[in-house]
Design a protein around this motif. Structure first.
Motif, mmCIF file in Angstrom:
data_model
loop_
_atom_site.group_PDB
_atom_site.id
_atom_site.type_symbol
_atom_site.label_atom_id
_atom_site.label_comp_id
_atom_site.label_asym_id
_atom_site.label_seq_id
_atom_site.Cartn_x
_atom_site.Cartn_y
_atom_site.Cartn_z
ATOM 1 N N TYR A 7 0.835 -1.197 0.000
ATOM 2 C CA TYR A 7 0.000 0.000 0.000
ATOM 3 C C TYR A 7 0.873 1.252 0.000
ATOM 4 N N ILE A 9 0.605 5.514 1.299
ATOM 5 C CA ILE A 9 -0.097 6.653 1.888
ATOM 6 C C ILE A 9 0.443 7.855 1.129
ATOM 7 N N HIS A 11 0.764 11.665 -0.079
ATOM 8 C CA HIS A 11 0.583 13.070 0.286
ATOM 9 C C HIS A 11 0.276 13.809 -1.014
ATOM 10 N N TRP A 29 -3.490 0.414 7.876
ATOM 11 C CA TRP A 29 -3.846 1.814 7.635
ATOM 12 C C TRP A 29 -4.448 2.442 8.893
ATOM 13 N N HIS A 32 -1.673 3.233 11.217
ATOM 14 C CA HIS A 32 -0.954 4.451 10.818
ATOM 15 C C HIS A 32 -1.751 5.689 11.216
ATOM 16 N N CYS A 33 -3.041 5.693 10.942
ATOM 17 C CA CYS A 33 -3.884 6.855 11.272
ATOM 18 C C CYS A 33 -3.891 7.123 12.773
ATOM 19 N N TRP A 50 1.841 15.178 7.718
ATOM 20 C CA TRP A 50 0.534 14.948 8.337
ATOM 21 C C TRP A 50 0.194 16.093 9.296
ATOM 22 N N PHE A 58 -4.135 13.378 2.467
ATOM 23 C CA PHE A 58 -3.590 12.060 2.173
ATOM 24 C C PHE A 58 -4.629 11.133 1.568
ATOM 25 N N PHE A 60 -5.082 6.883 0.749
ATOM 26 C CA PHE A 60 -4.603 5.524 0.941
ATOM 27 C C PHE A 60 -4.862 4.736 -0.333
#
Length: 94
Positions: A7, A9, A11, A29, A32-33, A50, A58, A60
């Motif tokens: 995957y 993430i 920006h 995910w 990460h969040c 972030w 962002f 995903f």
């Protein structure tokens, strides 16, 4: 539903991405969040972006579904394909 794969993430303002792999990409995910929302993450560049731009900047993306035994190999291939990833390490084995 668990998806095993690689995957990113992304920006959106810069096009830079954090690349990872997991046997449960959507669970990863969420992890990460949670970390980013608490102001903690091992990838400093990802965390800085972030905190500066917020979660709305962002996206995903599941880059590839693959069997668990190929995760590190496929993650490394994707890491190598990005010019300036947001990862703390460019080595999938880390």
């Amino acid at each position: 539903m668990n998806i095993s794969g690689v995957y990113a993430i992304v920006h959106r303002p810069t096009g830079r991405a954090y690349v990872g792999s997991s046997k449960d990409v959507f669970g990863r995910w969420r992890g990460h969040c949670n970390n980013l929302g608490r102001g903690r993450h091992s990838a400093g560049d990802l965390l800085d972006a972030w905190l500066l731009d917020g979660p709305g900047a962002f996206t995903f993306v599941v880059l590839e579904q693959c069997p668990r035994e190929l995760l590190a190999e496929r993650e490394q291939s994707w890491l190598d394909s990005f010019a300036a990833p947001l990862n703390a390490s460019l080595n999938a084995a880390c």
